[in-house]
Design a protein around this motif. Structure first.
Motif, mmCIF file in Angstrom:
data_model
loop_
_atom_site.group_PDB
_atom_site.id
_atom_site.type_symbol
_atom_site.label_atom_id
_atom_site.label_comp_id
_atom_site.label_asym_id
_atom_site.label_seq_id
_atom_site.Cartn_x
_atom_site.Cartn_y
_atom_site.Cartn_z
ATOM 1 N N ALA A 27 50.473 48.749 66.364
ATOM 2 C CA ALA A 27 50.430 47.646 67.334
ATOM 3 C C ALA A 27 50.264 46.303 66.645
ATOM 4 C CB ALA A 27 49.302 47.876 68.333
ATOM 5 N N ALA A 28 49.598 46.288 65.487
ATOM 6 C CA ALA A 28 49.374 45.026 64.778
ATOM 7 C C ALA A 28 50.666 44.415 64.258
ATOM 8 C CB ALA A 28 48.403 45.253 63.619
ATOM 9 N N LEU A 29 51.743 45.205 64.206
ATOM 10 C CA LEU A 29 53.020 44.689 63.722
ATOM 11 C C LEU A 29 53.705 43.797 64.748
ATOM 12 C CD1 LEU A 29 54.459 47.982 62.170
ATOM 13 C CD2 LEU A 29 53.383 46.076 60.944
ATOM 14 N N TYR A 30 53.264 43.858 66.016
ATOM 15 C CA TYR A 30 53.965 43.180 67.100
ATOM 16 C C TYR A 30 53.041 42.202 67.815
ATOM 17 C CZ TYR A 30 56.889 47.242 66.208
ATOM 18 O OH TYR A 30 57.654 48.198 65.603
ATOM 19 N N SER A 31 53.658 41.368 68.633
ATOM 20 C CA SER A 31 52.896 40.397 69.409
ATOM 21 C C SER A 31 53.568 40.214 70.763
ATOM 22 C CB SER A 31 52.815 39.054 68.668
ATOM 23 O OG SER A 31 54.116 38.500 68.501
ATOM 24 N N GLY A 32 52.843 39.581 71.676
ATOM 25 C CA GLY A 32 53.425 39.256 72.974
ATOM 26 C C GLY A 32 53.663 40.475 73.841
ATOM 27 N N ARG A 33 54.650 40.350 74.710
ATOM 28 C CA ARG A 33 54.932 41.396 75.687
ATOM 29 C C ARG A 33 55.413 42.691 75.036
ATOM 30 N NH1 ARG A 33 56.389 42.083 81.172
ATOM 31 N NH2 ARG A 33 57.958 43.720 81.449
ATOM 32 N N ILE A 53 66.368 41.078 76.008
ATOM 33 C CA ILE A 53 65.945 42.293 75.301
ATOM 34 C C ILE A 53 64.876 43.013 76.095
ATOM 35 C CG2 ILE A 53 64.751 43.141 73.247
ATOM 36 C CD1 ILE A 53 66.209 40.981 71.638
ATOM 37 N N GLU A 54 63.921 42.258 76.647
ATOM 38 C CA GLU A 54 62.855 42.870 77.451
ATOM 39 C C GLU A 54 63.417 43.535 78.699
ATOM 40 O OE1 GLU A 54 59.806 43.265 76.728
ATOM 41 O OE2 GLU A 54 59.452 41.921 75.037
ATOM 42 N N VAL A 94 59.693 40.687 69.008
ATOM 43 C CA VAL A 94 60.849 41.566 69.257
ATOM 44 C C VAL A 94 60.844 42.767 68.323
ATOM 45 C CG1 VAL A 94 63.373 41.748 69.170
ATOM 46 C CG2 VAL A 94 62.297 39.735 70.189
ATOM 47 N N ILE A 95 60.715 42.519 67.013
ATOM 48 C CA ILE A 95 60.905 43.585 66.030
ATOM 49 C C ILE A 95 60.036 43.310 64.813
ATOM 50 C CG2 ILE A 95 62.813 42.461 64.816
ATOM 51 C CD1 ILE A 95 64.211 45.194 64.703
ATOM 52 N N ALA A 96 59.622 44.373 64.141
ATOM 53 C CA ALA A 96 58.842 44.256 62.915
ATOM 54 C C ALA A 96 59.753 44.480 61.713
ATOM 55 C CB ALA A 96 57.706 45.281 62.914
ATOM 56 N N PRO A 97 59.390 43.958 60.547
ATOM 57 C CA PRO A 97 60.229 44.157 59.359
ATOM 58 C C PRO A 97 60.474 45.635 59.051
ATOM 59 C CG PRO A 97 58.591 42.450 58.949
ATOM 60 C CD PRO A 97 58.258 43.046 60.274
ATOM 61 N N GLN A 98 59.459 46.490 59.297
ATOM 62 C CA GLN A 98 59.623 47.919 59.033
ATOM 63 C C GLN A 98 60.708 48.527 59.911
ATOM 64 O OE1 GLN A 98 56.858 46.263 59.202
ATOM 65 N NE2 GLN A 98 55.275 47.048 57.836
ATOM 66 N N ASP A 148 59.746 55.076 69.054
ATOM 67 C CA ASP A 148 60.197 53.683 68.973
ATOM 68 C C ASP A 148 60.971 53.324 70.236
ATOM 69 O OD1 ASP A 148 60.745 51.276 66.921
ATOM 70 O OD2 ASP A 148 62.547 51.638 68.113
ATOM 71 N N ILE A 149 60.652 52.197 70.816
ATOM 72 C CA ILE A 149 61.185 51.834 72.124
ATOM 73 C C ILE A 149 62.691 51.584 72.097
ATOM 74 C CG2 ILE A 149 60.840 49.334 71.910
ATOM 75 C CD1 ILE A 149 59.721 49.407 74.806
ATOM 76 N N HIS A 150 63.235 51.220 70.958
ATOM 77 C CA HIS A 150 64.665 50.917 70.875
ATOM 78 C C HIS A 150 65.502 52.074 70.322
ATOM 79 C CE1 HIS A 150 64.229 46.784 72.100
ATOM 80 N NE2 HIS A 150 63.374 46.535 71.122
ATOM 81 N N ILE A 151 64.991 52.775 69.345
ATOM 82 C CA ILE A 151 65.828 53.746 68.628
ATOM 83 C C ILE A 151 65.684 55.169 69.150
ATOM 84 C CG2 ILE A 151 64.248 54.492 66.802
ATOM 85 C CD1 ILE A 151 66.514 54.046 64.807
ATOM 86 N N HIS A 152 64.715 55.436 70.038
ATOM 87 C CA HIS A 152 64.424 56.823 70.420
ATOM 88 C C HIS A 152 65.621 57.520 71.063
ATOM 89 C CE1 HIS A 152 63.850 54.840 74.320
ATOM 90 N NE2 HIS A 152 63.969 56.024 74.877
ATOM 91 N N ASP A 153 66.440 56.777 71.813
ATOM 92 C CA ASP A 153 67.600 57.389 72.475
ATOM 93 C C ASP A 153 68.713 57.759 71.494
ATOM 94 O OD1 ASP A 153 66.677 57.437 75.060
ATOM 95 O OD2 ASP A 153 67.390 55.427 75.537
ATOM 96 N N HIS A 154 68.633 57.243 70.280
ATOM 97 C CA HIS A 154 69.733 57.417 69.332
ATOM 98 C C HIS A 154 69.359 58.311 68.159
ATOM 99 C CE1 HIS A 154 71.471 53.995 71.510
ATOM 100 N NE2 HIS A 154 70.298 53.416 71.378
ATOM 101 N N VAL A 155 68.120 58.793 68.128
ATOM 102 C CA VAL A 155 67.651 59.559 66.976
ATOM 103 C C VAL A 155 68.489 60.818 66.769
ATOM 104 C CG1 VAL A 155 65.726 60.910 66.062
ATOM 105 C CG2 VAL A 155 65.305 58.665 67.062
ATOM 106 N N GLU A 156 68.700 61.585 67.832
ATOM 107 C CA GLU A 156 69.441 62.846 67.694
ATOM 108 C C GLU A 156 70.868 62.595 67.207
ATOM 109 O OE1 GLU A 156 68.199 65.692 67.793
ATOM 110 O OE2 GLU A 156 66.258 65.340 68.757
#
Length: 445
Positions: free
Chosen positions: A53-59, A199-200, A264-268, A328-336
């Motif tokens: 959580a520390a990697l992100y900020s805001g909403r 994006i949100e 929006v996104i963290a460097p990792q 991960d909120i963005h990539i989870h649908d594409h992992v498989e």
């Protein structure tokens, strides 16, 4: 985790040996080979929610915590994520989302994490007062026809709606500032705000549109803004399942991004989101992207393993990363899909140099059964990704190389036939014109 502790010792030895029969008997050609063979695989560890959580900020920080709580099977992690989301929401003004989190907690964290009706009423009352003030100010600005003040008024409305979770109204307010932008910086600010809200909301078509608008004003684009736009474009391509385009965009992100886009996104995340296996020279030889890989050593190691043909080790790393990627909120649908593509590419790359391949050794290298490997190869052959045939009895894959001599003759014959057809057509047209058999356009009356 208990299952991992009880794993047989032989399995761990196979992981070190990379699944190749006789690797321990083979003489070591260099110390680096020995180190690689004995390097342990990093096991999948429980996600550190506080560090995450520390990697992100805001909403996005709150939404990622809620998403983690909704998709995690560990009840302790769920409650920890909801607790942090609750505390974060108390710092803001989004009472609607606050009530939803309280409902998800359902009293499991004690009385200190229950509905705070007093706080909600106070925040809603202040919000109404703030909204009335903004409306009166905006009306005054519009009466005086001051473009800069009107722009700032709509921008303040956008910030107000965004803080209270009214994303649709926030998007409309930000977009309305476009008619009152007087400088390139104003246009960039409008585009970045619209991109953030889009994006949100998950409206990635808007993201692509406003990234293009921002790129049309290059005089106001500094390196951090360019990095943000590439991140946004990468997420849009990822959502559209255009993985190669997404990878290229993420690989173009420079180190100047830092933590400036944590809303929006963290460097990792950039190293995770890059489908790096299609772009070897742009990953390993990319000095800028190397900085992101250093943040996630597992990704760096699996990329090196992939291109060093240590497929078992590479796939083991991927398997260990999978549980966290699914959160991960963005990539989870594409992992498989991505995992299937990476495995298929590994199979293709393994078979490419050889005339014949022993499927038993190949199955050991990929930590799978011979029957399972045979089905995978059948699928790749059917899709014309591997030019080969399978000897099911002897379990050998034979490459089916094209007859270059015959193919050359066929191309020459085809070219000759096409030339003959073109010449005949030209002669026919010339004769038609010569004997005036061509149709002339009728004159309009």
């Amino acid at each position: 985790m208990d299952g991992e502790d009880d794993a047989p010792k032989s399995l761990m030895e196979e992981m070190y040996a990379n699944g190749i029969e006789g690797v321990d008997d083979a003489p070591s050609s260099s110390t680096s080979t020995t180190i690689r063979k004995n390097r342990p695989i990093i096991s999948g560890e429980q996600l550190d929610i506080e560090a995450y959580a520390a990697l992100y900020s805001g909403r996005t920080k709150i939404m990622r915590l809620i998403f983690l709580a909704d998709h995690c099977d560990n009840s302790g992690m769920q409650l920890e994520a909801l607790r942090m989301a609750y505390d974060e929401l108390k710092k803001g003004e989004n009472t609607q989302l606050f009530r939803e989190v309280v409902q998800k907690i359902d009293g499991r964290l004690g009385p200190n994490y229950s509905t705070d009706a007093t706080w909600c009423a106070m925040v809603d009352r202040k919000a109404d007062q703030r909204k009335d003030k903004l409306e009166s100010e905006l009306n005054a600005y519009r009466t005086n026809l001051i473009k800069e003040s009107i722009r700032m008024g709509y921008n303040d409305f956008g910030d107000f709606y965004y803080a209270h979770g009214a994303l649709g109204d926030a998007f409309k307010s930000y977009v309305r500032t476009r008619d009152y932008c007087t400088t390139s910086k104003h246009i960039i600010q409008m585009c970045l705000s619209a991109i953030l809200v889009s994006i949100e909301m998950g409206q990635f078509a808007h993201v692509t549109s406003y990234v293009s608008k921002a790129e049309q004003t290059p005089e106001a684009l500094d390196p951090p803004i360019i990095a943000k736009l590439r991140c946004a474009a990468g997420l849009a391509h990822l959502e559209a399942k255009k993985y190669k385009l997404a990878a290229r965009k993420f690989l173009e992100v420079g180190p100047e991004l830092g933590n400036s886009y944590s809303e929006v996104i963290a460097p990792q995340d950039i190293s995770y989101s890059s489908n790096a296996f299609t772009l070897q020279n742009k990953v390993i030889d990319n000095i800028n992207f190397r900085n992101f890989l250093e943040l996630v050593p597992e990704v760096r190691e699996l990329i090196n393993d992939f291109y060093s043909s240590h497929y078992a080790s590479c796939l083991e790393y991927l398997g260990n990363l999978k549980s966290n990627l699914m959160l991960d909120i963005h990539i989870h649908d594409h992992v498989e899909t991505l995992y299937d593509q990476i495995r298929s590419k590994a199979l293709i790359q393994y078979t490419h140099p050889f005339v014949s391949v022993d499927m038993r050794m190949m199955a050991d290298a990929f930590k799978t059964s011979v029957a399972g490997l045979e089905k995978e190869l059948e699928s790749l052959i059917t899709d014309n990704q591997i030019q080969a045939r399978i000897d099911s009895h002897n379990k050998i894959l034979y490459a089916r190389h094209a007859d270059q001599r015959n193919a050359t003759f066929q191309r020459v014959l085809q070219t000759g036939n096409e030339f003959d057809w073109d010449v005949r057509a030209m002669l026919l047209r010339a004769n038609l014109l010569k004997h005036e058999y061509n149709l002339r356009a009728s004159r309009k009356i």
